[in-house]
Design an enzyme around this catalytic site. Structure first.
Site, PDB file in Angstrom:
ATOM      1  N   TYR A 229      -2.151  -6.263 -11.732  1.00 27.69           N
ATOM      2  CA  TYR A 229      -1.098  -5.356 -12.212  1.00 27.69           C
ATOM      3  C   TYR A 229      -0.074  -5.120 -11.106  1.00 27.69           C
ATOM      4  O   TYR A 229      -0.358  -5.334  -9.921  1.00 27.69           O
ATOM      5  CB  TYR A 229      -1.693  -4.017 -12.669  1.00 27.69           C
ATOM      6  CG  TYR A 229      -2.281  -3.175 -11.562  1.00 27.69           C
ATOM      7  CD1 TYR A 229      -3.617  -3.320 -11.198  1.00 27.69           C
ATOM      8  CD2 TYR A 229      -1.504  -2.240 -10.878  1.00 27.69           C
ATOM      9  CE1 TYR A 229      -4.157  -2.551 -10.173  1.00 27.69           C
ATOM     10  CE2 TYR A 229      -2.046  -1.468  -9.859  1.00 27.69           C
ATOM     11  CZ  TYR A 229      -3.374  -1.624  -9.517  1.00 27.69           C
ATOM     12  OH  TYR A 229      -3.922  -0.863  -8.507  1.00 27.69           O
ATOM     13  N   CYS A 230       1.131  -4.705 -11.528  1.00 26.77           N
ATOM     14  CA  CYS A 230       2.174  -4.314 -10.577  1.00 26.77           C
ATOM     15  C   CYS A 230       3.020  -3.228 -11.243  1.00 26.77           C
ATOM     16  O   CYS A 230       2.618  -2.670 -12.260  1.00 26.77           O
ATOM     17  CB  CYS A 230       3.018  -5.519 -10.146  1.00 26.77           C
ATOM     18  SG  CYS A 230       3.905  -6.328 -11.488  1.00 26.77           S
ATOM     19  N   THR A 231       4.176  -2.933 -10.683  1.00 24.59           N
ATOM     20  CA  THR A 231       4.980  -1.810 -11.173  1.00 24.59           C
ATOM     21  C   THR A 231       5.470  -2.009 -12.606  1.00 24.59           C
ATOM     22  O   THR A 231       5.245  -1.172 -13.473  1.00 24.59           O
ATOM     23  CB  THR A 231       6.219  -1.603 -10.265  1.00 24.59           C
ATOM     24  OG1 THR A 231       5.805  -1.720  -8.918  1.00 24.59           O
ATOM     25  CG2 THR A 231       6.857  -0.265 -10.513  1.00 24.59           C
TER      26      THR A 231
ATOM     27  N   ILE B  38       2.552  -0.762 -14.596  1.00 24.66           N
ATOM     28  CA  ILE B  38       2.080   0.629 -14.607  1.00 24.66           C
ATOM     29  C   ILE B  38       2.987   1.505 -15.468  1.00 24.66           C
ATOM     30  O   ILE B  38       2.534   2.424 -16.147  1.00 24.66           O
ATOM     31  CB  ILE B  38       2.036   1.173 -13.153  1.00 24.66           C
ATOM     32  CG1 ILE B  38       1.082   0.319 -12.311  1.00 24.66           C
ATOM     33  CG2 ILE B  38       1.621   2.630 -13.124  1.00 24.66           C
ATOM     34  CD1 ILE B  38       1.378   0.368 -10.828  1.00 24.66           C
TER      35      ILE B  38
END
Ligand code: ZN
Ligand code: ZN
Length: 356
Positions: free
Chosen positions: A196-198, A225
């Site tokens: 996952y990332c921003t 996120i």
């Protein structure tokens, strides 16, 4: 008409601080072919400037990566504009979770060789062969099932917030992150991996890269996120993200859960508010509590505090000939964190802020 904003940054920040305009902050990205990037850039700049849009947008032959704010009054018109561009019709928009309407103070659209600084040679693998995109519900299930969860962001991002049980490499840049994760996952090619990332763009590249490296069950959080937080709220799901989501604009973070998992880099008190050192010459990104903020007048050290009290002319003299930050930023490196007593902080130079 100028296609660039040349007004001084401090003046622009002042204007935004006093501007009552309600704005919506968002980000989006799309990989598609742009032949004439300069013409595309100039058109976007002209049309979005006219709508009062602000933000930091990167264009390359491979597509667009945008973090921006749009005045509420022009929101519908801007969304309609997207739909007139066949490449951007229905592009998923990640809307900010927390918004003070002051996320950006000018419009900056830059042409780059890539929209994400990943250091990868795209001709060596198939960047379109991405991992499986997980919804928030599927993300929670994967975590519950014990999948390997990897935070694909930099250390200063995961420091203030991350998923329960995630691996958080101590990387300064996405390039470094990819290398570190590759080493960490060696021999685990058959296990379920969730990244996952921003906002999702880093995982698009990382997931394709790891599939190419032989990983069989590669998954990524759809919309990152930001989208996860929206789905958790809308569908009343359990929130497995702890703390804040670091964002690459003036807000520097959105609160996702109430837990504060980081500490002030000066006094060690619990705190997860990033700030940039008030000494423009330094501009260090670090975590500072309110008490230290008052004590050091938003500076990272006594030295920087002395500098901001110099006459403006003397400050300018100091900066002469020095390369100031541009798109890179000074970032506090927790691994080298010592000397809290005098509030001084060691620095690492030049971290690329071209992410999300
Ligand atoms: Zn403090
Ligand atoms: Zn400083």
């Amino acid at each position: 008409m100028s296609l660039h904003n040349r007004i001084d940054k401090r003046v622009l920040k002042e204007i935004i601080a006093n501007d009552p305009t309600q704005r919506k902050t968002l980000s989006f990205y799309k990989y598609f072919k742009i032949d004439d990037t300069q013409a595309y850039r100039d058109r976007l700049y002209r049309d979005w400037e006219a709508l009062g849009c602000m933000g930091r947008i990167y264009l390359a032959n491979e597509g667009i990566n945008a973090q921006m704010s749009v005045p509420l009054d022009n929101w519908n018109e801007w969304v309609e504009y997207l739909s007139t561009d066949s490449n951007l019709t229905n592009v998923p928009l990640k809307i900010a979770v927390e918004d003070d309407s002051k996320s950006f103070y000018k419009l900056k659209i830059k042409v780059r060789s890539k929209i994400l600084a990943d250091g990868l040679d795209d001709s060596t693998f198939n960047p379109w062969n991405t991992g499986r995109h997980l919804s928030a519900k599927e993300m929670n299930e994967a975590i519950a099932q014990g999948a390997i969860v990897i935070d694909m962001r930099n250390h200063y991002e995961s420091e203030v917030g991350h998923f329960e049980g995630a691996i958080k490499p101590d990387a300064d840049t996405f390039r470094q992150e990819l290398k570190m994760v590759e080493e960490m996952l060696e021999g685990k090619e058959d296990e379920k991996v969730v990244m996952y990332c921003t906002g999702g763009i880093r995982c698009e590249k990382a997931s394709a890269y790891f599939k190419h490296k032989g990983f069989k069950d590669v998954n990524q959080l759809r919309g990152g996120i930001i989208e996860y937080a929206h789905q958790v709220q809308e569908s009343n799901l359990e929130n497995k993200y702890i703390g804040k989501n670091f964002v690459f604009d003036e807000r520097l973070g959105e609160r996702i859960s109430d837990e504060v998992i980081a500490q002030c880099h000066q006094c060690g008190e619990p705190c997860d508010n990033h700030t940039n050192c008030a000494n423009v010459e330094c501009h260090l990104l670090f975590i500072q509590c309110d008490a230290c903020k008052a004590k050091y007048e938003e500076c990272c050290s006594d030295e920087c505090n002395d500098i901001i009290h110099l006459p403006e002319e003397a400050q300018r003299e100091r900066r002469k000939g020095k390369q100031l930050h541009g798109d890179a930023r000074n970032v506090f490196k927790k691994g080298r964190f010592n000397g809290r007593a005098d509030g001084s902080i060691s620095k690492v130079p030049s971290v690329d802020q071209m992410s999300t």
